[in-house]
Structures are given as structure tokens and as C-alpha cells.
Design an enzyme around this catalytic site. Structure first.
Site, mmCIF file in Angstrom:
data_model
loop_
_atom_site.group_PDB
_atom_site.id
_atom_site.type_symbol
_atom_site.label_atom_id
_atom_site.label_comp_id
_atom_site.label_asym_id
_atom_site.label_seq_id
_atom_site.Cartn_x
_atom_site.Cartn_y
_atom_site.Cartn_z
ATOM 1 N N GLU A 1 0.859 -1.134 0.130
ATOM 2 C CA GLU A 1 0.054 -0.025 -0.199
ATOM 3 C C GLU A 1 0.864 1.342 -0.162
ATOM 4 O O GLU A 1 0.794 1.992 1.141
ATOM 5 C CB GLU A 1 -0.868 0.059 1.279
ATOM 6 C CG GLU A 1 -1.642 -0.825 1.540
ATOM 7 C CD GLU A 1 -2.430 -1.031 2.808
ATOM 8 O OE1 GLU A 1 -2.250 -0.303 3.730
ATOM 9 O OE2 GLU A 1 -3.424 -1.963 3.070
ATOM 10 N N PRO A 2 1.563 1.317 -0.945
ATOM 11 C CA PRO A 2 2.666 2.520 -0.980
ATOM 12 C C PRO A 2 1.919 3.768 -1.435
ATOM 13 O O PRO A 2 0.893 3.875 -2.216
ATOM 14 C CB PRO A 2 3.557 2.399 -2.051
ATOM 15 C CG PRO A 2 2.852 1.220 -3.066
ATOM 16 C CD PRO A 2 2.095 0.473 -2.182
ATOM 17 N N GLY A 3 2.318 4.912 -0.541
ATOM 18 C CA GLY A 3 1.517 6.306 -1.116
ATOM 19 C C GLY A 3 2.772 7.414 -1.417
ATOM 20 O O GLY A 3 2.829 7.545 -2.553
ATOM 21 N N ARG B 1 2.574 19.894 6.276
ATOM 22 C CA ARG B 1 3.505 19.000 6.730
ATOM 23 C C ARG B 1 4.476 19.799 7.730
ATOM 24 O O ARG B 1 4.911 19.244 8.769
ATOM 25 C CB ARG B 1 4.100 18.272 5.730
ATOM 26 C CG ARG B 1 3.187 17.200 4.947
ATOM 27 C CD ARG B 1 3.844 16.237 4.092
ATOM 28 N NE ARG B 1 4.534 15.353 4.731
ATOM 29 C CZ ARG B 1 5.966 15.303 4.897
ATOM 30 N NH1 ARG B 1 6.850 16.240 4.120
ATOM 31 N NH2 ARG B 1 6.550 14.587 5.526
ATOM 32 N N TYR C 1 4.504 18.075 11.374
ATOM 33 C CA TYR C 1 5.535 17.279 11.792
ATOM 34 C C TYR C 1 6.916 17.908 12.055
ATOM 35 O O TYR C 1 7.891 17.347 12.044
ATOM 36 C CB TYR C 1 5.637 16.112 10.945
ATOM 37 C CG TYR C 1 4.405 15.503 10.318
ATOM 38 C CD1 TYR C 1 3.457 14.777 11.139
ATOM 39 C CD2 TYR C 1 4.319 15.480 8.922
ATOM 40 C CE1 TYR C 1 2.225 14.209 10.458
ATOM 41 C CE2 TYR C 1 3.397 14.693 8.275
ATOM 42 C CZ TYR C 1 2.343 14.229 9.088
ATOM 43 O OH TYR C 1 1.445 13.550 8.510
ATOM 44 N N CYS D 1 -2.181 33.206 10.311
ATOM 45 C CA CYS D 1 -2.174 33.623 11.502
ATOM 46 C C CYS D 1 -1.740 32.559 12.640
ATOM 47 O O CYS D 1 -2.608 32.529 13.711
ATOM 48 C CB CYS D 1 -3.349 34.125 12.018
ATOM 49 S SG CYS D 1 -3.599 35.747 11.006
ATOM 50 N N GLU D 2 -0.760 31.803 12.712
ATOM 51 C CA GLU D 2 -0.259 30.770 13.448
ATOM 52 C C GLU D 2 1.249 31.013 13.318
ATOM 53 O O GLU D 2 1.832 30.897 12.287
ATOM 54 C CB GLU D 2 -0.752 29.244 13.158
ATOM 55 C CG GLU D 2 -1.942 28.991 12.984
ATOM 56 C CD GLU D 2 -2.572 29.002 14.443
ATOM 57 O OE1 GLU D 2 -2.264 28.558 15.379
ATOM 58 O OE2 GLU D 2 -3.833 29.029 14.494
ATOM 59 N N TYR E 1 0.940 13.852 0.889
ATOM 60 C CA TYR E 1 0.387 14.441 2.082
ATOM 61 C C TYR E 1 0.600 16.127 1.902
ATOM 62 O O TYR E 1 0.931 16.685 2.873
ATOM 63 C CB TYR E 1 1.094 14.061 3.056
ATOM 64 C CG TYR E 1 1.156 12.549 3.100
ATOM 65 C CD1 TYR E 1 -0.165 11.744 3.510
ATOM 66 C CD2 TYR E 1 2.044 11.543 2.766
ATOM 67 C CE1 TYR E 1 -0.148 10.428 3.490
ATOM 68 C CE2 TYR E 1 1.957 10.032 3.026
ATOM 69 C CZ TYR E 1 0.770 9.547 3.145
ATOM 70 O OH TYR E 1 0.403 8.472 3.153
HETATM 71 C C1 LIG Z 1 -2.815 1.558 6.555
HETATM 72 C C2 LIG Z 1 -1.881 2.667 5.735
HETATM 73 N N1 LIG Z 1 -1.625 1.828 4.445
HETATM 74 C C3 LIG Z 1 -0.775 2.895 3.732
HETATM 75 C C4 LIG Z 1 -0.435 3.886 3.919
HETATM 76 C C5 LIG Z 1 0.767 4.741 3.005
HETATM 77 O O1 LIG Z 1 1.635 4.797 3.596
HETATM 78 P P1 LIG Z 1 2.887 5.701 2.836
HETATM 79 O O2 LIG Z 1 2.260 6.937 2.254
HETATM 80 O O3 LIG Z 1 3.958 6.132 3.975
HETATM 81 O O4 LIG Z 1 3.406 4.725 2.048
HETATM 82 C C6 LIG Z 1 -0.714 4.592 4.966
HETATM 83 C C7 LIG Z 1 -0.363 5.903 5.579
HETATM 84 O O5 LIG Z 1 -0.011 6.041 6.727
HETATM 85 C C8 LIG Z 1 -1.628 3.673 5.976
HETATM 86 O O6 LIG Z 1 -2.302 4.291 7.336
#
Ligand SMILES: Cc1ncc(COP(=O)(O)O)c(C=O)c1O
Length: 421
Positions: free
Chosen positions: A281-283, A321, A325, A351-352, A380
Site C-alpha cells: 500500500e505505498p503512497g 506537513r 511534523y 495567523c499561526e 500529504y
Molecule cells: C494503512 C495505511 N496504508 C498505507 C499508507 C501509506 O503510507 P505511505 O504513504 O507511507 O506509503 C498509510 C499511511 O500512513 C496507512 O495508514
């Protein structure tokens, strides 16, 4: 580890004519569309997707792109065209996946607090796998599925208590985190529900955090998940996949970074112990390097102690971000000025006091009216934007094969106020 610029395609590059994205002038786009805006490179997204796909080519795998990183329709469609499947983290992201053309069976639905309506929607539409976060959620899914006369395909997310060694706010696999069920409780939860009407266990799920920059936590997570999968197989659970989640980091500071190939090399020996197909599940690793926020300097000032500020027309409302963080983003001028480098605090207009992109960053001189790019903001970034201070969501542009198009127009105040009486 190999220096990231040797292995990763970085679409935003300085030239003698200023910053370009895949050869297209960023200044030209900014002049026509206005700032703040997001620009993405289709080539960078394709390249990053391919590098993960190639790294896992020797093992049965499915890449479910995590929409939470960036769910703009055109980008999700582009990834679907590459052969990606979808990881949706809310009912909204499930719906966006459908609208982007994914089949229900291509979607995994994750998320720590799914509502009754979200479950009902996902189950009635036959979503591929629902990753449940607790025993209670499994029971609620089963009850909803029975009421609908359906059988939901489910996996349980386990929390292995592994330190991802990432930022604490994006670590999810420690026992102090709210995510998943303790690893040691998982087997019994599956056993107790193996014959529960309304659900069918098809997988096991883990995700220990995001922006992970070393392979060892990822290998340990894979090892823990595969050991559980082997136990479940002994118990007669007909697992179709193990889901390793996302988490692969990217080099925000240009430093060496683990590559998809190194990630695969770390986890594949573990996966081979069970031989069950893997879901990834890469994002961030797919879209992070592909995007930049383009902003205009709207003010400059200097305090008596010498501290100098450049105030941008983009702030935490466009890119949260750094405020959330303390994350680092490279900042580069779109058309650099001549002159020695100076130390600047680059801040937003909100205004922060946390609305700061960089403190005491060495940059070439910036004047009011100059454009700058905040790099590696494809993940993100736009998805976390807000209307705070009644600011309007920035437009997004996709550069593809020498051409560019607006894939999300700038929000108007009428768009925002249309919701109000
Ligand atoms: C359940 C789950 N899968 C996949 C991702 C994607 O993560 P990343 O963008 O670090 O690959 C996230 C992000 O935190 C997540 O919570």
C-alpha cells in the site's frame, strides 16, 4: 544505500531558463495559473510506480496505491492506468476510487475509525478487502453484512509493537499507537470468528508507519506478519494475501534512501516462507517526489537582530506537513537571482506561529514577487489543505509529456460559501 538522485527520477530541475518540471517552465505555468498552486509530474509518478512493481516482479504482488497520499482524480486515474489498485482510507476515498474507475475487487478499505455508514457502503458495493482494526469492528462488519445478505471479505490489522524509527506522529506500529490489535491477540481473534457468518477472512494486514528510512523495521514487520499467516494457515484460515501496508520513505533532504529494490530484498525472504501473495500500500513513495508547491514571495522583512523573513502566499493551509511534523522541504527559486546566499526564515501568511516552512535556510536572495518551489510535496500536501483563514484550495496542474493541464481548478469563495446558509 545509494544516493537518491542516482536512482529516483526527480522531475523539478534548475536550468539556465529557471526551474522546469519535465522540461516545462514552472514560471510559465505559475504566470498563467497564479499562485499558490501544485504542479505534478506524470512521468515521476509512473516511474516511481514502476520501480516498486519491478522490485517485486519475482513474487506475486498487488500494488494498492494509498489514496490518502494524494487522491486528486487525475492522479488516481493515472495510477489505475499503470495497473495499480487502490487503498482507500475513508468512505470518501472508496468513492473516489470508484469514480476513478477501479473495480470494487481492486479496493482495500483501511482506517481506524470506520463508521456504520462507511461499512455499509463498502460491504454493499463488494469492496475487495476491509482491513478491520479491532475484534469489535469485525463483529460489526459481520452484522452489517448479514443484514445486507452479503459476505464481507476481511483482514485484521495487527500491531506488532515495532518501532518504525520514523517521526512519532507518523509511526503506527507501536503498542502505544491506536492502530490494529496486538499481534499476540490476533490468532485467537481469527480462531473465534472463523465460522462467523457475514465475514470471510482473506488476509492479514500490518502498517507500522510512514516515511520509514531503514529496511530493518519493514523486514521485522514482514516477519511478524508471515509468522502469523503461517499460524492462521495451520488453523485453516484460507488466506489469499498478506498486506504489508505502505511506509517506504523518500529522500526529502537528498540524502541516501532505501530503494524499492532494497525494500523488496529485505521483505521477500520473509514472504517466501509462506508463499502467499503480498499486497503493498505505498503512497508517499509513488507521489512524493512528483509534486511541488509553487508560491510567490509577498513580503520581506528583517529584524534588528538580523533575522530575515520571506513571507509566501502559500502557508500551512496549502502544505501542512512542516507545521504538523516539522518536516523538511527543499525550497528553490523558480528564476534564481544573482547574489550570494543569505539565511532566511521562509514562512506562510497564516495567523499561526507554526506556519513556517524553513528557519534560517541558506537561499539565493528572494524579493517580493519572486516565485519559489517547495519540493517533494506530492504526498500529504494537497490532501491536507484547508480553508483556514477562509483561504481557497489551490489549483493543481499535471505535466505530462511536455504538456500541462489544470487537474483541479482553484476553489472560489462561492464554492466555499455554497455550503452555508
Ligand atoms: C494503512 C495505511 N496504508 C498505507 C499508507 C501509506 O503510507 P505511505 O504513504 O507511507 O506509503 C498509510 C499511511 O500512513 C496507512 O495508514
Amino acid at each position: 544505500m545509494i544516493p537518491c538522485e542516482k536512482l529516483v527520477y526527480l522531475p523539478f530541475q534548475p536550468t539556465t531558463d529557471g526551474l522546469v518540471c519535465d522540461g516545462v517552465s514552472v514560471h510559465t505555468i505559475a504566470a498563467q495559473v497564479g499562485t499558490p498552486l501544485y504542479i505534478y509530474s506524470a512521468a515521476a509518478i509512473r516511474e516511481a510506480y514502476r520501480s516498486i512493481d519491478t522490485a517485486f516482479a519475482a513474487y506475486p504482488h498487488a500494488i494498492h496505491y494509498a489514496l490518502k497520499a494524494n487522491s486528486t482524480l487525475a492522479i488516481v486515474r493515472l495510477l489505475r492506468a499503470m495497473g495499480s489498485r487502490a487503498d482507500a482510507n475513508s468512505g470518501g476515498e472508496v468513492e473516489v476510487s470508484f469514480r476513478a474507475g477501479f473495480a470494487a475487487s481492486d479496493i482495500v478499505f483501511t482506517g481506524v475509525g470506520k463508521t456504520h455508514d462507511e461499512h455499509q457502503f463498502a460491504i454493499s458495493r463488494g469492496v475487495g478487502t476491509i482491513n478491520a482494526e479491532s475484534a469489535g469492528e469485525l463483529d460489526r462488519i459481520a452484522a452489517i453484512a448479514r443484514a445486507l445478505g452479503r459476505e464481507a471479505r476481511v483482514a485484521l490489522r495487527v500491531n506488532p509493537d515495532i518501532d518504525a524509527k520514523s517521526h512519532p506522529n507518523i509511526s503506527t506500529g507501536l503498542k502505544s499507537n491506536k492502530f490494529g490489535v496486538p499481534l499476540q491477540e490476533a490468532r485467537q481473534i481469527y480462531r473465534d470468528r472463523l465460522n462467523l457468518q457475514g465475514i470471510r477472512f482473506v488476509g492479514v494486514h500490518i502498517h507500522i508507519g510512514s516515511q520509514i528510512t531503514t529496511t530493518e523495521p519493514l523486514r521485522r514487520a514482514a516477519a511478524a506478519l508471515v509468522s502469523l499467516a503461517l499460524e492462521l494457515r495451520d488453523d485453516g484460515v484460507p488466506l489469499e494475501h498478506v498486506d504489508l501496508g505502505g511506509g517506504l520513505g523518500i529522500a526529502y533532504e537528498g540524502r541516501p534512501m532505501i530503494t524499492p529494490a532494497e525494500y523488496a530484498a529485505a521483505v521477500l525472504p520473509e514472504l517466501r516462507r509462506a508463499g502467499i501473495p503480498v499486497v503493498l500500500e505505498p503512497g508517499r513513495a509513488i507521489v512524493g517526489h512528483a509534486g511541488a508547491v509553487i508560491a510567490t514571495v509577498v513580503d520581506r522583512k528583517q529584524y534588528p537582530d538580523g533575522r530575515r523573513f520571506a513571507v509566501l502566499d502559500a502557508g500551512m493551509t496549502e502544505l501542512m506537513r512542516p507545521a504538523l511534523y516539522g518536516s523538511f522541504h527543499r525550497i528553490v527559486p523558480v528564476l534564481p537571482r544573482a547574489g550570494g546566499r543569505i539565511s532566511l526564515d521562509v514562512v506562510g501568511p497564516i495567523c499561526e506561529s507554526s506556519d513556517v516552512f524553513a528557519r534560517e535556510r541558506d537561499l539565493t536572495p528572494l524579493e517580493v514577487g519572486d516565485h519559489v518551489a517547495l519540493l517533494d510535496t506530492g504526498a500529504y500536501g494537497a490532501v491536507m489543505a484547508s480553508n483556514y483563514n477562509r483561504r481557497l484550495l489551490a489549483p493543481e496542474v499535471l505535466v505530462d509529456d511536455g504538456r500541462w493541464e489544470i487537474i483541479r481548478r482553484r476553489q472560489t469563495l462561492d464554492d466555499v460559501l455554497a455550503l452555508e446558509s
